[in-house]
Design an enzyme around this catalytic site. Structure first.
Site, PDB file in Angstrom:
ATOM      1  N   GLU A 116      -7.558  -0.962   3.383  1.00 54.75           N
ATOM      2  CA  GLU A 116      -8.785  -0.963   4.426  1.00 54.75           C
ATOM      3  C   GLU A 116      -9.670   0.176   4.274  1.00 54.75           C
ATOM      4  O   GLU A 116      -8.957   1.249   4.471  1.00 54.75           O
ATOM      5  CB  GLU A 116      -8.477  -1.433   5.701  1.00 54.75           C
TER       6      GLU A 116
ATOM      7  N   CYS B 127     -14.219   5.845   6.923  1.00 56.47           N
ATOM      8  CA  CYS B 127     -12.759   6.022   6.946  1.00 56.47           C
ATOM      9  C   CYS B 127     -12.070   5.453   5.969  1.00 56.47           C
ATOM     10  O   CYS B 127     -12.377   4.244   5.546  1.00 56.47           O
ATOM     11  CB  CYS B 127     -12.322   5.342   8.481  1.00 56.47           C
TER      12      CYS B 127
ATOM     13  N   CYS C  24       2.127   2.331   5.225  1.00 54.07           N
ATOM     14  CA  CYS C  24       2.499   3.838   5.690  1.00 54.07           C
ATOM     15  C   CYS C  24       3.865   3.931   6.078  1.00 54.07           C
ATOM     16  O   CYS C  24       4.337   2.959   6.586  1.00 54.07           O
ATOM     17  CB  CYS C  24       1.611   4.082   6.972  1.00 54.07           C
TER      18      CYS C  24
ATOM     19  N   CYS D 176       4.567   4.757  13.089  1.00 52.82           N
ATOM     20  CA  CYS D 176       4.104   4.866  14.575  1.00 52.82           C
ATOM     21  C   CYS D 176       4.337   3.456  14.942  1.00 52.82           C
ATOM     22  O   CYS D 176       3.668   2.529  14.412  1.00 52.82           O
ATOM     23  CB  CYS D 176       2.729   5.244  14.567  1.00 52.82           C
TER      24      CYS D 176
ATOM     25  N   CYS E  83       1.129   1.235  15.459  1.00 50.71           N
ATOM     26  CA  CYS E  83       0.179   1.059  14.540  1.00 50.71           C
ATOM     27  C   CYS E  83       0.319  -0.260  13.406  1.00 50.71           C
ATOM     28  O   CYS E  83       1.319  -0.164  13.197  1.00 50.71           O
ATOM     29  CB  CYS E  83       0.126   2.341  13.634  1.00 50.71           C
TER      30      CYS E  83
ATOM     31  N   CYS F 225      -6.570   0.413  11.999  1.00 52.19           N
ATOM     32  CA  CYS F 225      -6.311   0.245  10.663  1.00 52.19           C
ATOM     33  C   CYS F 225      -4.984  -0.569  10.272  1.00 52.19           C
ATOM     34  O   CYS F 225      -4.106  -0.602  11.336  1.00 52.19           O
ATOM     35  CB  CYS F 225      -5.624   1.907  10.109  1.00 52.19           C
TER      36      CYS F 225
END
Length: 372
Positions: free
Chosen positions: A112, A125, A132, A136, A139, A355
């Site tokens: 994205e 961005c 990832c 986290c 997220c 995100c």
């Protein structure tokens, strides 16, 4: 940027799948390698800058548009290279003018990127990885882990796709490496893309308007400092102590808040650029008065800006936006504690702007998809 090695015979071919395109991704080719290729074709090396100018400044999407190049060269370029290799799987726009793209990569992965309009600023961005690995807990990007790093060209292509959504008299002003993924875990390719973005032959964006975001990987922060380019560094802190940060940012268990802050201080010492710390405010989790006081104690003596971002809820996760009272209390304690703080306005909430949300929720998006 390195030339990718492509062997079309290595891909299995079936009647249902078209053969892999053997052409190289132009955005993964350095200007020096492009000059060498031109010389091998009997062309002057200066045409490399013309080609780059057409792609980044004049927003050409195919070689046929490059009218100051010989026709034969344009045809040879088209036979050898592709400018864009991705497709737009979805495009959505919010009422505040925020555009978000879900970009499908040649291998089927999706990332994205976002274009934000704020007065005269046109900020983008951009993602650095498919998924990832930082984990986290709040997220959406890391819910499925990480698949792979993006190439330099795939990072640049996101920038070009967002630039293409601007009017002819508009230009990109700021870049934030804060999309999907941990930029410092893919540092070489991120720096390669940003070298092009800041080049006068590329997007010509000052490094002082480019921000690299990280959860805090001290060895990589030190490597970034040694690169000696004054990018802005944004450290996603999210907690003022190890006990809480270990829960919210699991990679912290191997690092620790103190080590992250010390690496950030070294970066500041190396380039003099004011640090930014990001703090996603989670209702009932990290938004108490005590946590605000601890945070003020950590940051009050640092040349830093603290960005506090009220949480943007993600479907399937238990976290929520803090109450207005909690937000105001948090702000007051930080300001009274001598912290330079701003509370970021949420943008693009109705288009899954956090995100990873668009990738996970694309099946429920009402707007039609667009193809690149």
């Amino acid at each position: 940027m390195n030339l990718p090695v492509i062997d079309p015979s290595s891909s299995e071919q079936t009647s249902k799948a078209p053969p892999a395109d053997p052409r190289r991704h132009l955005l993964d080719v350095s200007i020096d390698d492009l000059k060498q290729w031109l010389v091998e074709q009997g062309q002057p090396g200066f045409r490399a800058k013309q080609i780059v100018h057409w792609v980044f400044q004049r927003r050409a999407r195919d070689f046929a548009q490059m009218s100051d190049l010989p026709k034969g060269l344009r045809e040879t370029l088209d036979q050898s290279f592709r400018i864009w290799v991705t497709d737009e799987a979805h495009h959505v726009q919010s009422s505040d003018g925020t555009d978000k793209l879900l970009v499908r990569l040649p291998d089927g992965g999706e990332v994205e990127c976002v274009l934000l309009r704020d007065a005269a600023r046109r900020s983008i961005c951009v993602s650095s990885q498919v998924g990832c690995a930082m984990g986290c807990v709040f997220c959406a990007s890391g819910l499925d882990g990480v698949d792979r790093n993006l190439t330099t060209g795939e990072i640049l292509e996101q920038m070009l796709r967002l630039q293409a959504r601007l009017k002819e008299d508009e230009r990109l002003s700021h870049i934030v490496m804060m999309g999907m993924g941990e930029p410092l875990a893919n540092l070489d390719r991120v720096l390669g893309a940003l070298d092009v973005a800041r080049s006068k032959d590329g997007l010509a964006i000052s490094p002082r308007r480019i921000t690299i975001s990280t959860v805090g990987l001290p060895p990589a922060i030190d490597r970034l400092a040694r690169a000696a380019v004054p990018y802005n560094l944004a450290v996603s802190l999210h907690a003022p102590n190890d006990e809480l940060r270990n829960q919210l940012v699991p990679v912290n268990r191997k690092i620790g808040v103190d080590a992250v802050l010390e690496a950030a201080d070294r970066y500041f010492d190396s380039c003099g650029r004011r640090l930014t710390f990001e703090y996603v405010l989670l209702g009932g989790v990290n938004d108490s008065d005590d946590e605000a006081r601890q945070l003020a104690s950590l940051l009050r003596r640092r040349t830093a800006m603290l960005n506090v971002i009220p949480y943007n809820p993600v479907a399937g996760l238990p976290y929520k936006t803090p109450t207005k009272k909690a937000i105001e209390n948090f702000r007051t304690i930080l300001e009274n504690g001598g912290v330079n703080v701003q509370f970021r306005q949420r943008k693009g909430g109705e288009i899954d702007a956090a995100c990873g949300q668009l990738r996970r929720n694309r099946g429920s998006i009402a707007l039609p998809s667009t193809q690149g």
